[in-house]
Design a protein around this motif. Structure first.
Motif, PDB file in Angstrom:
ATOM      1  N   PHE A 131       0.860  -1.176   0.000  1.00 32.27           N
ATOM      2  CA  PHE A 131       0.000   0.000   0.000  1.00 32.27           C
ATOM      3  C   PHE A 131       0.903   1.234   0.000  1.00 32.27           C
ATOM      4  CE2 PHE A 131      -2.439  -3.445   1.571  1.00 32.27           C
ATOM      5  CZ  PHE A 131      -3.783  -3.182   1.354  1.00 32.27           C
ATOM      6  N   VAL A 132       0.588   2.195  -0.872  1.00 32.97           N
ATOM      7  CA  VAL A 132       1.419   3.397  -0.998  1.00 32.97           C
ATOM      8  C   VAL A 132       0.523   4.620  -0.872  1.00 32.97           C
ATOM      9  CG1 VAL A 132       3.133   4.616  -2.394  1.00 32.97           C
ATOM     10  CG2 VAL A 132       2.959   2.130  -2.557  1.00 32.97           C
ATOM     11  N   TYR A 133       0.778   5.461   0.147  1.00 31.06           N
ATOM     12  CA  TYR A 133      -0.097   6.592   0.404  1.00 31.06           C
ATOM     13  C   TYR A 133       0.691   7.887   0.608  1.00 31.06           C
ATOM     14  CZ  TYR A 133      -3.759   3.137   1.230  1.00 31.06           C
ATOM     15  OH  TYR A 133      -4.652   2.111   1.091  1.00 31.06           O
ATOM     16  N   GLY A 134       0.070   8.972   0.193  1.00 31.74           N
ATOM     17  CA  GLY A 134       0.615  10.307   0.399  1.00 31.74           C
ATOM     18  C   GLY A 134      -0.440  11.317   0.000  1.00 31.74           C
ATOM     19  N   LEU A 135      -0.461  12.463   0.661  1.00 35.69           N
ATOM     20  CA  LEU A 135      -1.431  13.506   0.359  1.00 35.69           C
ATOM     21  C   LEU A 135      -0.719  14.765  -0.131  1.00 35.69           C
ATOM     22  CD1 LEU A 135      -3.768  13.141   3.487  1.00 35.69           C
ATOM     23  CD2 LEU A 135      -4.144  12.221   1.181  1.00 35.69           C
ATOM     24  N   GLY A 136      -1.398  15.554  -0.964  1.00 32.57           N
ATOM     25  CA  GLY A 136      -0.799  16.789  -1.470  1.00 32.57           C
ATOM     26  C   GLY A 136       0.411  16.508  -2.339  1.00 32.57           C
ATOM     27  N   ASP A 137       1.483  17.297  -2.148  1.00 31.93           N
ATOM     28  CA  ASP A 137       2.705  17.083  -2.918  1.00 31.93           C
ATOM     29  C   ASP A 137       3.280  15.696  -2.670  1.00 31.93           C
ATOM     30  OD1 ASP A 137       2.526  19.600  -3.977  1.00 31.93           O
ATOM     31  OD2 ASP A 137       3.983  20.511  -2.613  1.00 31.93           O
ATOM     32  N   ASP A 138       3.145  15.202  -1.441  1.00 36.86           N
ATOM     33  CA  ASP A 138       3.637  13.858  -1.143  1.00 36.86           C
ATOM     34  C   ASP A 138       2.935  12.811  -2.005  1.00 36.86           C
ATOM     35  OD1 ASP A 138       5.472  14.456   1.067  1.00 36.86           O
ATOM     36  OD2 ASP A 138       3.668  15.069   2.133  1.00 36.86           O
ATOM     37  N   LEU A 187       0.581  14.773   9.540  1.00 36.91           N
ATOM     38  CA  LEU A 187      -0.819  14.721   9.106  1.00 36.91           C
ATOM     39  C   LEU A 187      -1.568  13.651   9.895  1.00 36.91           C
ATOM     40  CD1 LEU A 187      -0.490  15.065   5.221  1.00 36.91           C
ATOM     41  CD2 LEU A 187      -1.358  16.762   6.831  1.00 36.91           C
ATOM     42  N   PRO A 188      -2.596  14.039  10.653  1.00 37.13           N
ATOM     43  CA  PRO A 188      -3.301  13.059  11.494  1.00 37.13           C
ATOM     44  C   PRO A 188      -3.961  11.940  10.693  1.00 37.13           C
ATOM     45  CG  PRO A 188      -4.497  15.163  11.420  1.00 37.13           C
ATOM     46  CD  PRO A 188      -3.160  15.399  10.793  1.00 37.13           C
ATOM     47  N   GLN A 189      -4.410  12.257   9.447  1.00 34.37           N
ATOM     48  CA  GLN A 189      -5.063  11.217   8.653  1.00 34.37           C
ATOM     49  C   GLN A 189      -4.113  10.057   8.375  1.00 34.37           C
ATOM     50  OE1 GLN A 189      -4.678  14.471   7.824  1.00 34.37           O
ATOM     51  NE2 GLN A 189      -6.344  15.192   6.510  1.00 34.37           N
ATOM     52  N   LEU A 190      -2.861  10.380   8.009  1.00 33.98           N
ATOM     53  CA  LEU A 190      -1.905   9.335   7.683  1.00 33.98           C
ATOM     54  C   LEU A 190      -1.437   8.592   8.927  1.00 33.98           C
ATOM     55  CD1 LEU A 190       0.220  11.127   4.929  1.00 33.98           C
ATOM     56  CD2 LEU A 190      -1.622   9.471   4.643  1.00 33.98           C
ATOM     57  N   PHE A 191      -1.337   9.309  10.025  1.00 28.01           N
ATOM     58  CA  PHE A 191      -0.938   8.664  11.276  1.00 28.01           C
ATOM     59  C   PHE A 191      -1.997   7.654  11.707  1.00 28.01           C
ATOM     60  CE2 PHE A 191      -0.864   8.846  16.031  1.00 28.01           C
ATOM     61  CZ  PHE A 191       0.307   8.119  16.189  1.00 28.01           C
ATOM     62  N   HIS A 210      14.119  14.349   8.019  1.00 26.72           N
ATOM     63  CA  HIS A 210      14.905  13.843   9.144  1.00 26.72           C
ATOM     64  C   HIS A 210      14.612  14.695  10.375  1.00 26.72           C
ATOM     65  CE1 HIS A 210      18.311  12.569  11.566  1.00 26.72           C
ATOM     66  NE2 HIS A 210      18.552  11.618  10.687  1.00 26.72           N
ATOM     67  N   SER A 211      13.464  14.461  10.960  1.00 27.73           N
ATOM     68  CA  SER A 211      13.020  15.222  12.130  1.00 27.73           C
ATOM     69  C   SER A 211      12.161  14.320  12.997  1.00 27.73           C
ATOM     70  CB  SER A 211      12.215  16.455  11.700  1.00 27.73           C
ATOM     71  OG  SER A 211      11.049  16.061  10.980  1.00 27.73           O
ATOM     72  N   ALA A 212      11.992  14.714  14.243  1.00 26.64           N
ATOM     73  CA  ALA A 212      11.113  13.958  15.132  1.00 26.64           C
ATOM     74  C   ALA A 212       9.666  14.252  14.752  1.00 26.64           C
ATOM     75  CB  ALA A 212      11.373  14.357  16.584  1.00 26.64           C
ATOM     76  N   ASN A 213       8.892  13.218  14.442  1.00 28.26           N
ATOM     77  CA  ASN A 213       7.493  13.410  14.077  1.00 28.26           C
ATOM     78  C   ASN A 213       6.709  12.146  14.428  1.00 28.26           C
ATOM     79  OD1 ASN A 213       7.289  11.639  11.482  1.00 28.26           O
ATOM     80  ND2 ASN A 213       9.086  12.927  11.095  1.00 28.26           N
TER      81      ASN A 213
END
Length: 278
Positions: A131-138, A187-191, A210-213
């Motif tokens: 499964f491959v997901y991304g919203l907007g530019d992603d 993004l809460p939807q993807l989380f 490369h950040s804490a998320n």
């Protein structure tokens, strides 16, 4: 800054690194670990060990932390992109961008250990469905990579609509893999989507900066991108360049990991060529 407080307890080489960073903090974004080592006449491993001794995973984490500290302090003279000078011709602008891309790609490569990348390749290669997901530019990057996986003969599920993405979870089974593209991982939807996927026995791979998320913190594996620049439009270009470079490596490794998939790629490319020519 932690470097300043720890300086008196450092070795001679560590003090040289510390002094350079303290004196040139606002310029550190332009230095890769190899460039910093060359500037000081030391080994690249000394720079990495220095970063780890301060509690960072590696040099990219150290550089990112210093960049944030400089930005908060408002001491970065490059916090706003300078207006092009008359002497800045096409070749100079192009060369600076090329150098920035190369540095960002190098930092991205150093931030993703070989063992981690190989484990992700193995996870994708062995998954019944991906499964491959991304919203907007992603979503643009997700769509392109999903197409590449499909060309390898993988059963790939891709949608850029969060409602359709959620509906597709009913097809998830243990052992399936999910690649989640989210630049900042907030993004809460993807989380929520990734957590539900894990509850169904699937494995989640996050692709973020490369950040804490939250997305990266709860993923089973992660690919991280290093792309920092005070000019937002340049930072976005560096992110895209680093992301494409990293995904290319993953794709090529997938081709080499499974001869049958490599053969299927050739078959599919030939079919596409015939379709275009007909």
């Amino acid at each position: 800054m932690k470097i300043r407080s720890e300086r008196d307890h450092m070795s001679a080489i560590e003090r040289r690194i510390a002094d350079f960073i303290l004196d040139n903090a606002h310029l550190l974004r332009d230095y890769s670990s190899q460039q910093l080592a060359s500037a000081l006449g030391i080994s690249q491993s000394s720079v990495v060990k220095f970063s780890q001794k301060l509690g960072f995973k590696g040099y990219p984490d150290l550089k990112y932390s210093i960049g944030e500290a400089v930005a908060r302090a408002g001491n970065d003279p490059h916090s706003r992109p300078p207006a092009p000078e008359a002497a800045d011709g096409f070749s100079q602008i192009a060369e600076r961008l090329r150098a920035s891309k190369a540095a960002a790609e190098e930092e991205t490569w150093l931030a993703n250990p070989q063992a981690d990348i190989e484990a992700i390749v193995q996870l994708i290669d062995g998954a019944p469905k991906v499964f491959v997901y991304g919203l907007g530019d992603d979503g643009l990057y997700a769509r392109e990579f999903a197409m590449r996986l499909s060309l390898l003969g993988m059963l790939t599920v891709h949608h850029a609509d969060p409602i359709l993405m959620m509906a597709n979870l009913s097809a998830a089974r243990p052992g399936d893999a999910m690649l989640v593209f989210s630049e900042f991982g907030k993004l809460p939807q993807l989380f929520q989507l990734s957590r539900q996927f894990q509850d169904m026995g699937g494995k989640v791979v996050s692709i973020t900066r490369h950040s804490a998320n939250p997305l990266r913190a709860h993923a089973d594996a992660s690919l991280v991108l290093c792309a920092h620049d005070p000019a937002p439009h340049v930072a976005q270009l560096l992110y895209r360049s680093s992301l494409q470079s990293l995904l290319d490596v993953v794709f090529v490794l997938l081709c080499h990991a499974n001869p049958d998939r490599h053969r299927q790629l050739g078959v599919n490319l030939e079919r596409i060529e015939h379709l275009i020519d007909s």
